[in-house]
Design a protein around this motif. Structure first.
Motif, PDB file in Angstrom:
ATOM      1  N   ALA A  28       7.235   6.663 -16.799  1.00 52.80           N
ATOM      2  CA  ALA A  28       7.089   5.155 -17.174  1.00 52.80           C
ATOM      3  C   ALA A  28       8.174   5.162 -17.350  1.00 52.80           C
ATOM      4  O   ALA A  28       8.254   5.637 -18.327  1.00 52.80           O
ATOM      5  CB  ALA A  28       6.074   4.586 -17.482  1.00 52.80           C
ATOM      6  N   ARG A  29       9.535   4.062 -16.928  1.00 54.79           N
ATOM      7  CA  ARG A  29      10.560   3.888 -17.576  1.00 54.79           C
ATOM      8  C   ARG A  29      10.776   3.001 -17.428  1.00 54.79           C
ATOM      9  O   ARG A  29      10.579   1.866 -16.572  1.00 54.79           O
ATOM     10  CB  ARG A  29      11.796   4.724 -16.699  1.00 54.79           C
TER      11      ARG A  29
ATOM     12  N   ALA B 172       2.739  -2.867 -13.188  1.00 51.15           N
ATOM     13  CA  ALA B 172       1.192  -2.003 -13.093  1.00 51.15           C
ATOM     14  C   ALA B 172       1.156  -1.144 -12.671  1.00 51.15           C
ATOM     15  O   ALA B 172       0.489   0.330 -13.761  1.00 51.15           O
ATOM     16  CB  ALA B 172       0.473  -3.424 -12.978  1.00 51.15           C
ATOM     17  N   PHE B 173       2.521  -0.454 -12.235  1.00 49.10           N
ATOM     18  CA  PHE B 173       2.186   0.468 -11.167  1.00 49.10           C
ATOM     19  C   PHE B 173       3.165   1.416 -12.409  1.00 49.10           C
ATOM     20  O   PHE B 173       2.715   2.687 -12.153  1.00 49.10           O
ATOM     21  CB  PHE B 173       3.156  -0.024  -9.941  1.00 49.10           C
ATOM     22  N   GLU B 174       4.217   1.406 -12.863  1.00 50.77           N
ATOM     23  CA  GLU B 174       4.581   1.762 -13.511  1.00 50.77           C
ATOM     24  C   GLU B 174       3.590   2.601 -14.488  1.00 50.77           C
ATOM     25  O   GLU B 174       4.298   3.501 -15.376  1.00 50.77           O
ATOM     26  CB  GLU B 174       5.825   0.895 -14.311  1.00 50.77           C
ATOM     27  N   LEU B 175       3.067   0.782 -15.654  1.00 43.67           N
ATOM     28  CA  LEU B 175       1.928   1.610 -16.487  1.00 43.67           C
ATOM     29  C   LEU B 175       1.062   2.262 -15.940  1.00 43.67           C
ATOM     30  O   LEU B 175       0.669   3.742 -16.791  1.00 43.67           O
ATOM     31  CB  LEU B 175       1.537   0.498 -17.006  1.00 43.67           C
TER      32      LEU B 175
ATOM     33  N   ALA C 199       0.834  -1.325   0.024  1.00 45.61           N
ATOM     34  CA  ALA C 199      -0.214  -0.011   0.532  1.00 45.61           C
ATOM     35  C   ALA C 199       0.939   1.522   0.417  1.00 45.61           C
ATOM     36  O   ALA C 199       0.269   2.076  -0.989  1.00 45.61           O
ATOM     37  CB  ALA C 199      -0.788   0.352   1.353  1.00 45.61           C
ATOM     38  N   LEU C 200       2.145   1.310   0.800  1.00 45.49           N
ATOM     39  CA  LEU C 200       3.138   2.065   0.727  1.00 45.49           C
ATOM     40  C   LEU C 200       3.798   2.513  -0.631  1.00 45.49           C
ATOM     41  O   LEU C 200       3.783   4.299  -1.177  1.00 45.49           O
ATOM     42  CB  LEU C 200       3.756   2.043   1.854  1.00 45.49           C
ATOM     43  N   ILE C 201       3.860   1.780  -0.986  1.00 49.22           N
ATOM     44  CA  ILE C 201       4.590   1.334  -2.202  1.00 49.22           C
ATOM     45  C   ILE C 201       3.334   1.817  -3.867  1.00 49.22           C
ATOM     46  O   ILE C 201       4.024   2.588  -4.131  1.00 49.22           O
ATOM     47  CB  ILE C 201       5.140   0.147  -2.876  1.00 49.22           C
TER      48      ILE C 201
END
Length: 149
Positions: free
Chosen positions: A102-103, A89-92, A33-35
């Motif tokens: 996003a890299r 998914a987080f990057e996208l 959750a923190l990430i």
């Protein structure tokens, strides 16, 4: 140790392992959750620990991989696949925010951290008894001459 005492000691050990796994599960979900907050929030709201962003990313995902692998030690490949998928998914999802980007480089650092954490958990679980006992072993064995004196 008599047989009933061995059974009680084994049960206490089993209980400790289950408590450790429950704590690891809770901490892993909280860290996830923190990430998620850190990754998807606007850049100004992102918490910073230091100046090396790649070290932060690697450490966060290494800890996440370690905690999930500790919580579910028989499902490490599935856990790694899940953490890799979450990182991708987080990057996208960062592409939806105007001030984030996003890299592939960031994704690679996150995946390397997750793999390192999962590997560390697997190694610790596999070699736990040997790791626990290294402190209690004498560093030097007395020679036959010294022990007979």
């Amino acid at each position: 140790m008599s047989p009933p005492q061995c059974g009680e000691a084994a049960e206490r050990m089993r209980q400790r392992v289950m408590d450790l796994r429950r704590a690891a599960t809770l901490l892993a979900w909280l860290l996830l959750a923190l990430i998620a907050y850190s990754t998807l929030s606007p850049i100004g709201m992102r918490p910073h620990i230091g100046t090396w962003v790649h070290v932060e990313r690697f450490g966060a995902y290494a800890l996440l991989g370690f905690l999930f692998a500790t919580a579910f030690p028989r499902r490490i490949p599935l856990i790694l696949a899940m953490v890799f998928g979450v990182a991708a998914a987080f990057e996208l999802l960062q592409m939806l925010s105007a001030d984030r980007h996003a890299r592939v480089e960031d994704l690679a650092v996150k995946m390397a951290g997750a793999a390192g954490g999962g590997g560390a958990s697997w190694f610790a679980a596999r070699h736990w008894r040997r790791l626990r006992g290294w402190q209690s072993k004498p560093k030097f064995k007395p020679s036959p001459v010294e022990s007979s004196a």
